[in-house]
Design a protein around this motif. Structure first.
Motif, PDB file in Angstrom:
ATOM      1  N   LEU A 139       0.823  -1.207   0.000  1.00  0.00           N
ATOM      2  CA  LEU A 139       0.000   0.000   0.000  1.00  0.00           C
ATOM      3  C   LEU A 139       0.862   1.264   0.000  1.00  0.00           C
ATOM      4  CD1 LEU A 139      -2.907  -0.832   2.487  1.00  0.00           C
ATOM      5  CD2 LEU A 139      -3.096  -0.422   0.036  1.00  0.00           C
ATOM      6  N   ILE A 142       2.413   1.602  -3.518  1.00  0.00           N
ATOM      7  CA  ILE A 142       1.398   2.045  -4.485  1.00  0.00           C
ATOM      8  C   ILE A 142       1.183   3.544  -4.358  1.00  0.00           C
ATOM      9  CG2 ILE A 142      -1.056   1.938  -5.072  1.00  0.00           C
ATOM     10  CD1 ILE A 142      -0.987  -1.040  -4.333  1.00  0.00           C
ATOM     11  N   SER A 143       1.049   4.011  -3.121  1.00  0.00           N
ATOM     12  CA  SER A 143       0.863   5.442  -2.882  1.00  0.00           C
ATOM     13  C   SER A 143       2.032   6.243  -3.437  1.00  0.00           C
ATOM     14  CB  SER A 143       0.702   5.686  -1.375  1.00  0.00           C
ATOM     15  OG  SER A 143       0.646   7.062  -1.096  1.00  0.00           O
ATOM     16  N   LEU A 146       2.081   6.351  -7.327  1.00  0.00           N
ATOM     17  CA  LEU A 146       0.992   7.178  -7.863  1.00  0.00           C
ATOM     18  C   LEU A 146       1.127   8.637  -7.427  1.00  0.00           C
ATOM     19  CD1 LEU A 146      -2.078   4.804  -7.396  1.00  0.00           C
ATOM     20  CD2 LEU A 146      -0.950   5.411  -9.543  1.00  0.00           C
ATOM     21  N   GLU A 148       0.978   9.882  -4.530  1.00  0.00           N
ATOM     22  CA  GLU A 148       0.013  10.219  -3.488  1.00  0.00           C
ATOM     23  C   GLU A 148       0.757  10.570  -2.211  1.00  0.00           C
ATOM     24  OE1 GLU A 148      -3.745   9.667  -3.104  1.00  0.00           O
ATOM     25  OE2 GLU A 148      -3.514  10.269  -5.189  1.00  0.00           O
ATOM     26  N   LEU A 164      -7.844   0.182  -1.787  1.00  0.00           N
ATOM     27  CA  LEU A 164      -7.423  -0.223  -3.128  1.00  0.00           C
ATOM     28  C   LEU A 164      -8.347   0.341  -4.207  1.00  0.00           C
ATOM     29  CD1 LEU A 164      -6.310  -3.972  -2.876  1.00  0.00           C
ATOM     30  CD2 LEU A 164      -4.895  -1.938  -3.128  1.00  0.00           C
ATOM     31  N   ARG A 166      -9.784   3.239  -4.408  1.00  0.00           N
ATOM     32  CA  ARG A 166      -9.349   4.607  -4.762  1.00  0.00           C
ATOM     33  C   ARG A 166      -8.080   4.584  -5.593  1.00  0.00           C
ATOM     34  NH1 ARG A 166      -6.065   8.019  -1.824  1.00  0.00           N
ATOM     35  NH2 ARG A 166      -6.267   6.741   0.055  1.00  0.00           N
ATOM     36  N   TYR A 167      -7.169   3.655  -5.291  1.00  0.00           N
ATOM     37  CA  TYR A 167      -5.933   3.558  -6.050  1.00  0.00           C
ATOM     38  C   TYR A 167      -6.171   3.007  -7.461  1.00  0.00           C
ATOM     39  CZ  TYR A 167      -3.164   4.505  -1.836  1.00  0.00           C
ATOM     40  OH  TYR A 167      -2.607   5.085  -0.734  1.00  0.00           O
ATOM     41  N   GLN A 170      -6.895   5.300 -10.308  1.00  0.00           N
ATOM     42  CA  GLN A 170      -5.766   6.078 -10.821  1.00  0.00           C
ATOM     43  C   GLN A 170      -4.785   5.257 -11.647  1.00  0.00           C
ATOM     44  OE1 GLN A 170      -4.085   8.813  -7.747  1.00  0.00           O
ATOM     45  NE2 GLN A 170      -5.532   7.817  -6.369  1.00  0.00           N
ATOM     46  N   MET A 171      -5.077   3.967 -11.863  1.00  0.00           N
ATOM     47  CA  MET A 171      -4.141   3.085 -12.566  1.00  0.00           C
ATOM     48  C   MET A 171      -4.470   2.914 -14.047  1.00  0.00           C
ATOM     49  SD  MET A 171      -3.436   0.086  -9.759  1.00  0.00           S
ATOM     50  CE  MET A 171      -3.044   0.511  -8.058  1.00  0.00           C
ATOM     51  N   LEU A 212       2.111  -1.886 -10.520  1.00  0.00           N
ATOM     52  CA  LEU A 212       1.050  -1.503  -9.593  1.00  0.00           C
ATOM     53  C   LEU A 212       0.030  -2.627  -9.405  1.00  0.00           C
ATOM     54  CD1 LEU A 212       0.478   2.167 -10.788  1.00  0.00           C
ATOM     55  CD2 LEU A 212       1.264   1.491  -8.526  1.00  0.00           C
ATOM     56  N   VAL A 216      -1.167  -4.539  -6.083  1.00  0.00           N
ATOM     57  CA  VAL A 216      -2.581  -4.693  -5.729  1.00  0.00           C
ATOM     58  C   VAL A 216      -2.875  -6.142  -5.370  1.00  0.00           C
ATOM     59  CG1 VAL A 216      -4.924  -4.684  -6.687  1.00  0.00           C
ATOM     60  CG2 VAL A 216      -3.432  -2.716  -7.031  1.00  0.00           C
TER      61      VAL A 216
END
Length: 292
Positions: A139, A142-143, A146, A148, A164, A166-167, A170-171, A212, A216
């Motif tokens: 996590l 990933i942030s 991206l 974030e 996940l 929300r992520y 953005q993928m 990514l 996930v």
């Protein structure tokens, strides 16, 4: 001791934007000595687990992760590394408090997506603490990938799975490509990008999507789930279809697109299996019952 400290600071604190993981720690890598030290530490942490404080254990873990990025160590079996990691994780006393701090520290060891995924997969996933660390670290990475801002790392599985969604939004490969194109145009003297550079950026965008999606999968597919989490996976399947799968236009000349789409299909299949296995409880049956 002073010379070793100064040499380490020079190695890890050099100027420039180059990923520090690409810089060798040793001028000549003493592989046998390193493995002997790792085995000895494994023995020490096994027979005398209380001999190290939590802070010392975390520093040892970071050292192992940093060493694992050495290219010359890639061919060495990881069994001794992972055995020591299991002991070190097991010996941390204040585990739940230290996990977020450990994840953020590991996350700073590299900036390259491939290296970051390697660090996640280095964590043994056959122990409960290993699975928890893999999920939380995934996590955080990933942030980072991206762009974030770091938030508090969710502690429960329900919260991790819900984040996940929300992520995933953005993928979308096309959105990642747009960001890369805008960044590259700002770096170009005339602000334009030719076709060859655009194609290279597209490959990078799909590669980032591929990494990514693997992360996930680490968060979502590494432990058992309850019926209460079924709705989260239904939402994840919808987001994966809408924002990633439907954005990919396969082309026989562009195999990297097909590779990403195949990974999407595998993850979607795992989630569908989880949904089928997450049976609704008795109080939820009315949501699925269709009268004659």
């Amino acid at each position: 001791e002073d010379s070793l400290v100064s040499e380490t600071q020079v190695t890890l604190g050099g100027e420039g934007s180059e990923d520090s993981s690409c810089k060798p720690i040793f001028s000549t890598l003493p592989e046998t000595n390193i493995l002997n030290v790792v085995k000895f530490l494994g023995l020490c942490t096994s027979i005398h687990p209380e001999g190290y404080q939590d802070r010392e254990i975390m520093l040892l873990i970071l050292m192992l992760f940093k060493m694992s990025l050495e290219k010359q160590l890639k061919q060495i079996p990881l069994v001794d590394f992972q055995s020591l990691l299991i002991n070190l994780m097991k010996n941390i006393r204040d585990w739940n408090t230290k996990v977020p701090e450990l994840c953020l520290a590991i996350n700073e060891l590299s900036n390259h997506p491939h290296n970051l995924l390697w660090l996640v997969q280095l964590v043994p996933n056959w122990t409960s603490r290993g699975r928890q660390l893999r999920q939380c670290l995934s996590l955080v990475i990933i942030s980072k990938l991206l762009d974030e801002k770091h938030e508090d790392i969710p502690n429960t599985s329900n919260l991790q799975i819900s984040v996940l969604h929300r992520y995933l939004v953005q993928m979308k490969p096309s959105d990642l490509l747009k960001k890369m194109v805008l960044k590259k145009r700002a770096e170009q003297p005339n602000g334009t990008i030719d076709d060859s550079l655009h194609l290279e950026l597209e490959k990078q965008a799909y590669y980032l999507t591929y990494i990514l999606l693997h992360l996930v999968g680490e968060v979502s597919c590494s432990h058992s789930f309850s019926s209460g989490q079924r709705k989260h996976f239904v939402h994840l399947c919808g987001a994966l279809e809408k924002h990633v799968k439907c954005d990919i236009r396969e082309d026989a000349r562009l195999f990297y697109r097909t590779k990403v789409k195949d990974l999407v299909a595998r993850i979607h299949g795992k989630w569908q299996e989880i949904i089928q296995n997450c049976r609704p409880t008795q109080g939820q049956l009315h949501d699925f019952w269709v009268p004659d």
